[in-house]
Design an enzyme around this catalytic site. Structure first.
Site, PDB file in Angstrom:
ATOM      1  CG  ASP A   1      -0.283  -0.500   2.495  1.00 32.51           C
ATOM      2  OD1 ASP A   1       0.957  -0.534   2.546  1.00 32.51           O
ATOM      3  OD2 ASP A   1      -0.998  -0.854   3.430  1.00 32.51           O
TER       4      ASP A   1
ATOM      5  CG  ASP B   1      -8.840  -1.570  12.200  1.00 33.14           C
ATOM      6  OD1 ASP B   1      -7.823  -2.175  11.769  1.00 33.14           O
ATOM      7  OD2 ASP B   1      -9.290  -0.547  11.639  1.00 33.14           O
TER       8      ASP B   1
ATOM      9  CG  HIS C   1      -5.794  -2.228   9.077  1.00 32.17           C
ATOM     10  ND1 HIS C   1      -5.963  -1.152   9.912  1.00 32.17           N
ATOM     11  CD2 HIS C   1      -4.459  -2.350   8.901  1.00 32.17           C
ATOM     12  CE1 HIS C   1      -4.777  -0.655  10.223  1.00 32.17           C
ATOM     13  NE2 HIS C   1      -3.858  -1.353   9.629  1.00 32.17           N
TER      14      HIS C   1
ATOM     15  CD  GLU D   1      -8.797   0.951   7.786  1.00 35.56           C
ATOM     16  OE1 GLU D   1      -8.850   0.129   8.732  1.00 35.56           O
ATOM     17  OE2 GLU D   1      -8.075   1.952   7.806  1.00 35.56           O
TER      18      GLU D   1
HETATM   19  C1  F6R Z   1       1.543  -1.633   6.199  1.00 34.55           C
HETATM   20  C2  F6R Z   1       0.236  -2.210   6.316  1.00 34.55           C
HETATM   21  C3  F6R Z   1      -0.560  -2.235   7.584  1.00 34.55           C
HETATM   22  C4  F6R Z   1       0.244  -2.643   8.813  1.00 34.55           C
HETATM   23  C5  F6R Z   1      -0.634  -2.590  10.069  1.00 34.55           C
HETATM   24  C6  F6R Z   1       0.152  -2.911  11.316  1.00 34.55           C
HETATM   25  O1  F6R Z   1       2.025  -1.723   4.871  1.00 34.55           O
HETATM   26  O2  F6R Z   1      -0.223  -2.671   5.332  1.00 34.55           O
HETATM   27  O3  F6R Z   1      -1.654  -3.106   7.411  1.00 34.55           O
HETATM   28  O4  F6R Z   1       0.753  -3.930   8.634  1.00 34.55           O
HETATM   29  O5  F6R Z   1      -1.195  -1.321  10.204  1.00 34.55           O
HETATM   30  O6  F6R Z   1       1.086  -1.906  11.546  1.00 34.55           O
HETATM   31  P1  F6R Z   1       2.184  -2.031  12.684  1.00 34.55           P
HETATM   32  O7  F6R Z   1       3.134  -3.080  12.246  1.00 34.55           O
HETATM   33  O8  F6R Z   1       2.838  -0.679  12.725  1.00 34.55           O
HETATM   34  O9  F6R Z   1       1.470  -2.385  13.956  1.00 34.55           O
END
Ligand code: F6R
Length: 241
Positions: free
Chosen positions: A67, A136, A138, A143
């Site tokens: 992303d 959450d 995702h 989301e």
């Molecule tokens: C990042 C991504 C997000 C993260 C998620 C967890 O490219 O796609 O889905 O993997 O927000 O983030 P952290 O590792 O910072 O807890």
């Protein structure tokens, strides 16, 4: 679904890096799907160490990130492209032409997402997709409530995600409100999926995602249906299992 429990963050990172490293050794021109966020940083650090020791070669590897924020250019130090460059690519011998992140500078969501789907198709498909999990549930920027059958698309970030990501920005207002993300369908098409999760803050969502029903309300729960899904987590993230 395979669950590998690690002692702590370092152990989680080493175990996950081992799986990625095996993939690159078995298939030197592997297509790796990569993630940003704080969780995989230790995995990248470990892979860099093995590269520096001469145990890994990324010359033929191709990477496809999950992303990118809509509106941010590669050169923007908050972009995911910049993050990957800082934490991984500039330390290894990857060919700059082989690294891919959705083009956040292209403000036309239809074009930007279509181009990214073409890149994924032309790569021959992702061999191993690395994922983190949001508080959450995702994955990528998919989301809760997002349809499972989407490929790359533009999303409005939820307030929970904006708040969680504000730690990387000077002010919460600076966090972009939209992003381009690979969809759940694109993620599920990867041949192997590897998720890393650490810390007590992830314990509840890990339990809901992998010990609860498969539902779009918890996007990561769909991974229960993937034929080759491995979850590597530390003791704190495994506490509620
Ligand atoms: C990042 C991504 C997000 C993260 C998620 C967890 O490219 O796609 O889905 O993997 O927000 O983030 P952290 O590792 O910072 O807890």
């Amino acid at each position: 679904m395979k669950i590998i429990k690690a002692k702590d963050y370092e152990d989680m990172s080493r175990k996950a890096a081992n799986i990625i490293s095996a993939q690159v050794i078995i298939k030197p021109n592997a297509v790796l799907g990569l993630a940003t966020g704080s969780t995989p940083i230790g995995v990248y650090e470990q892979l860099i160490k093995w590269y520096q020791k001469g145990d890994l070669d990324f010359a033929e590897v191709c990477t496809i990130n999950l992303d990118e924020y809509r509106g941010l250019k590669h050169s923007d130090n908050q972009s995911y492209w910049y993050f990957m460059q800082e934490h991984f690519w500039r330390h290894i011998n990857i060919n700059p032409e082989n690294v891919h992140v959705p083009d956040g500078s292209n403000l036309d969501p239809v074009k930007a997402c279509k181009e990214y789907d073409e890149i994924i198709k032309h790569s021959g498909g992702i061999d191993l997709q690395l994922l983190g999990i949001g508080d959450d549930g995702h994955i990528g920027f998919n989301e809760p409530g997002e349809a499972f059958e989407l490929e790359t698309h533009c999303v409005d970030l939820t307030y929970t995600t904006i708040k969680a990501n504000a730690r990387f920005f000077a002010r919460e207002e600076d966090v972009p409100k939209q992003a381009y993300t690979m969809g759940i369908k694109s993620i599920m098409q990867a041949k192997k999926i590897l998720m890393v999760a650490n810390g007590a803050g992830k314990a509840d969502i890990v339990r809901r995602a992998f010990y609860g029903p498969v539902t779009p309300e918890v996007p990561a729960s769909i991974l229960q249906m993937h034929p080759d899904f491995t979850l590597v987590l530390d003791e704190a993230a495994a506490a509620a299992l």
